[in-house]
Design a protein around this motif. Structure first.
Motif, PDB file in Angstrom:
ATOM      1  N   GLY A  84     -11.839  20.380 -61.093  1.00  0.00           N
ATOM      2  CA  GLY A  84     -12.617  21.588 -60.807  1.00  0.00           C
ATOM      3  C   GLY A  84     -13.964  21.588 -61.506  1.00  0.00           C
ATOM      4  N   GLU A  85     -14.086  20.830 -62.612  1.00  0.00           N
ATOM      5  CA  GLU A  85     -15.377  20.697 -63.284  1.00  0.00           C
ATOM      6  C   GLU A  85     -16.418  20.085 -62.348  1.00  0.00           C
ATOM      7  N   LEU A  86     -15.992  19.084 -61.574  1.00  0.00           N
ATOM      8  CA  LEU A  86     -16.920  18.454 -60.630  1.00  0.00           C
ATOM      9  C   LEU A  86     -17.334  19.436 -59.539  1.00  0.00           C
ATOM     10  N   LEU A  87     -16.369  20.206 -59.038  1.00  0.00           N
ATOM     11  CA  LEU A  87     -16.678  21.195 -58.001  1.00  0.00           C
ATOM     12  C   LEU A  87     -17.585  22.287 -58.549  1.00  0.00           C
ATOM     13  N   TRP A  88     -17.286  22.741 -59.773  1.00  0.00           N
ATOM     14  CA  TRP A  88     -18.131  23.761 -60.396  1.00  0.00           C
ATOM     15  C   TRP A  88     -19.540  23.222 -60.642  1.00  0.00           C
ATOM     16  N   GLY A  89     -19.619  21.928 -60.975  1.00  0.00           N
ATOM     17  CA  GLY A  89     -20.925  21.316 -61.164  1.00  0.00           C
ATOM     18  C   GLY A  89     -21.751  21.335 -59.888  1.00  0.00           C
ATOM     19  N   GLN A  90     -21.084  21.139 -58.740  1.00  0.00           N
ATOM     20  CA  GLN A  90     -21.799  21.204 -57.462  1.00  0.00           C
ATOM     21  C   GLN A  90     -22.266  22.626 -57.166  1.00  0.00           C
ATOM     22  N   VAL A  91     -21.431  23.591 -57.509  1.00  0.00           N
ATOM     23  CA  VAL A  91     -21.842  24.992 -57.335  1.00  0.00           C
ATOM     24  C   VAL A  91     -23.038  25.297 -58.224  1.00  0.00           C
ATOM     25  N   ARG A  92     -22.980  24.831 -59.474  1.00  0.00           N
ATOM     26  CA  ARG A  92     -24.092  25.056 -60.391  1.00  0.00           C
ATOM     27  C   ARG A  92     -25.371  24.412 -59.871  1.00  0.00           C
ATOM     28  N   ALA A  93     -25.269  23.186 -59.359  1.00  0.00           N
ATOM     29  CA  ALA A  93     -26.452  22.498 -58.846  1.00  0.00           C
ATOM     30  C   ALA A  93     -27.014  23.212 -57.628  1.00  0.00           C
ATOM     31  N   GLY A  94     -26.125  23.801 -56.809  1.00  0.00           N
ATOM     32  CA  GLY A  94     -26.594  24.523 -55.634  1.00  0.00           C
ATOM     33  C   GLY A  94     -27.287  25.822 -55.974  1.00  0.00           C
ATOM     34  N   LEU A  95     -26.878  26.450 -57.090  1.00  0.00           N
ATOM     35  CA  LEU A  95     -27.492  27.717 -57.494  1.00  0.00           C
ATOM     36  C   LEU A  95     -28.838  27.526 -58.171  1.00  0.00           C
ATOM     37  N   MET A  96     -29.040  26.337 -58.761  1.00  0.00           N
ATOM     38  CA  MET A  96     -30.280  26.085 -59.473  1.00  0.00           C
ATOM     39  C   MET A  96     -31.333  25.516 -58.533  1.00  0.00           C
ATOM     40  N   THR A  97     -32.577  25.852 -58.773  1.00  0.00           N
ATOM     41  CA  THR A  97     -33.689  25.310 -57.999  1.00  0.00           C
ATOM     42  C   THR A  97     -34.686  24.695 -58.977  1.00  0.00           C
ATOM     43  N   PRO A  98     -34.382  23.475 -59.473  1.00  0.00           N
ATOM     44  CA  PRO A  98     -35.264  22.861 -60.455  1.00  0.00           C
ATOM     45  C   PRO A  98     -36.608  22.491 -59.849  1.00  0.00           C
ATOM     46  N   PRO A  99     -37.646  22.381 -60.656  1.00  0.00           N
ATOM     47  CA  PRO A  99     -38.953  21.986 -60.144  1.00  0.00           C
ATOM     48  C   PRO A  99     -38.942  20.551 -59.655  1.00  0.00           C
ATOM     49  N   PRO A 100     -39.880  20.159 -58.799  1.00  0.00           N
ATOM     50  CA  PRO A 100     -39.917  18.785 -58.303  1.00  0.00           C
ATOM     51  C   PRO A 100     -40.014  17.789 -59.442  1.00  0.00           C
ATOM     52  N   LEU A 101     -39.192  16.749 -59.366  1.00  0.00           N
ATOM     53  CA  LEU A 101     -39.151  15.765 -60.439  1.00  0.00           C
ATOM     54  C   LEU A 101     -39.813  14.457 -60.056  1.00  0.00           C
ATOM     55  N   TYR A 102     -40.020  14.250 -58.759  1.00  0.00           N
ATOM     56  CA  TYR A 102     -40.467  12.941 -58.329  1.00  0.00           C
ATOM     57  C   TYR A 102     -41.828  13.025 -57.647  1.00  0.00           C
ATOM     58  N   ILE A 103     -42.583  11.973 -57.794  1.00  0.00           N
ATOM     59  CA  ILE A 103     -43.886  11.855 -57.165  1.00  0.00           C
ATOM     60  C   ILE A 103     -43.897  10.606 -56.301  1.00  0.00           C
ATOM     61  N   SER A 104     -44.962  10.378 -55.609  1.00  0.00           N
ATOM     62  CA  SER A 104     -44.969   9.338 -54.583  1.00  0.00           C
ATOM     63  C   SER A 104     -45.149   7.942 -55.129  1.00  0.00           C
ATOM     64  N   LYS A 105     -45.687   7.788 -56.344  1.00  0.00           N
ATOM     65  CA  LYS A 105     -45.915   6.448 -56.857  1.00  0.00           C
ATOM     66  C   LYS A 105     -45.689   6.423 -58.371  1.00  0.00           C
ATOM     67  N   PRO A 106     -45.430   5.218 -58.931  1.00  0.00           N
ATOM     68  CA  PRO A 106     -45.204   5.134 -60.367  1.00  0.00           C
ATOM     69  C   PRO A 106     -46.397   5.604 -61.172  1.00  0.00           C
ATOM     70  N   THR A 107     -46.105   6.150 -62.335  1.00  0.00           N
ATOM     71  CA  THR A 107     -47.166   6.627 -63.202  1.00  0.00           C
ATOM     72  C   THR A 107     -47.010   6.056 -64.598  1.00  0.00           C
ATOM     73  N   SER A 108     -48.103   5.934 -65.303  1.00  0.00           N
ATOM     74  CA  SER A 108     -48.074   5.514 -66.695  1.00  0.00           C
ATOM     75  C   SER A 108     -49.008   6.394 -67.492  1.00  0.00           C
ATOM     76  N   PRO A 109     -48.688   7.695 -67.619  1.00  0.00           N
ATOM     77  CA  PRO A 109     -49.588   8.625 -68.299  1.00  0.00           C
ATOM     78  C   PRO A 109     -49.660   8.343 -69.787  1.00  0.00           C
ATOM     79  N   ASN A 110     -50.823   8.520 -70.380  1.00  0.00           N
ATOM     80  CA  ASN A 110     -50.989   8.319 -71.819  1.00  0.00           C
ATOM     81  C   ASN A 110     -50.290   9.415 -72.603  1.00  0.00           C
TER      82      ASN A 110
END
Length: 237
Positions: free
Chosen positions: A208-234
């Motif tokens: 049930g922890e796995l199922l609850w984790g899916q419910v938690r992930a569905g309720l959350m709307t995290p900000p975008p994490l990915y961009i279109s190309k690799p980055t190497s920011p200073n």
């Protein structure tokens, strides 16, 4: 890529460890205040700490890096190690585990039709009731360890899990050791052998922890994490 992977590995371990700590402390303290005896005994807590500190760190810190890490937005210099998403995961899974543990603690004997382990005389033999509470607690930690592989709200917690044989070995080894402790640990571990149906219920609640984790992930709307190309920011990873 390695820098981001190390940072993520630390965050994964913290997410898992803090969840276990929050639940264990609340259960031990509340149980001792209400029933005059902690449902999780001293040796059992040592075993839980071994899972949490040694095995979990080995499992979660050995995730291999992947090229996709370079497509993710970088962490800022001042970004906290425990993100808002991680905090929601910690509190969300703690709520699930506490709900289950307290339900089993105060009503488990009725559900399983067994003698209550509450208010039993000192030095009495281990009870099935408290063994089920302990076993369910460990099963939830095992499956939550899989949830802890993802810290950004991802839905697929099994992604590339077989690329990390150490993680799989730790989870399966801990499960096998838990079986030995429950069935053969006896009085030293304050455990009484469980029936097959009781084991299946403990595992089912853990899943049930796995199922609850899916419910938690569905309720959350995290900000975008990915961009279109690799980055190497200073200064960022």
């Amino acid at each position: 890529m390695w820098g981001r992977n190390v940072y993520d590995s630390i965050s994964k371990f913290l997410q898992f460890q803090l969840t276990v700590n929050v639940v264990a402390v609340i259960v031990a303290f509340t149980g001792a205040c209400i029933t005059q005896d902690s449902p999780l005994k001293a040796v059992q807590m040592l075993w839980v700490n071994l899972i949490m500190d040694t095995f979990a760190s080995l499992a979660l810190a050995t995730e291999p890096p992947s090229e996709s890490l370079l497509l993710r937005r970088p962490y800022g210099r001042n970004k906290p190690l425990i993100s808002r998403t991680m905090m929601k995961n910690i509190l969300g899974h703690a709520v699930y585990q506490l709900t289950i543990i307290f339900t089993l603690l105060f009503a488990g004997e009725k559900f399983f039709d067994i003698d209550s382990g509450r208010n039993t005389p000192l030095h009495s033999p281990p009870s099935e009731h408290y063994t089920i509470v302990f076993n369910t607690f460990v099963m939830m930690q095992l499956f939550n360890e899989i949830n802890a592989r993802k810290i950004h709200g991802e839905r697929n917690v099994f992604d590339a899990i077989f690329r990390n044989p150490i993680f799989c070995t730790v989870v399966l080894g801990t499960f096998a050791a838990q079986i030995l402790i429950v069935e053969f640990g006896g009085k030293p571990f304050s455990c009484s052998g469980l029936t097959l149906s009781q084991w299946l219920w403990c595992i089912f609640i853990g899943v049930g922890e796995l199922l609850w984790g899916q419910v938690r992930a569905g309720l959350m709307t995290p900000p975008p994490l990915y961009i279109s190309k690799p980055t190497s920011p200073n200064g960022n990873i």
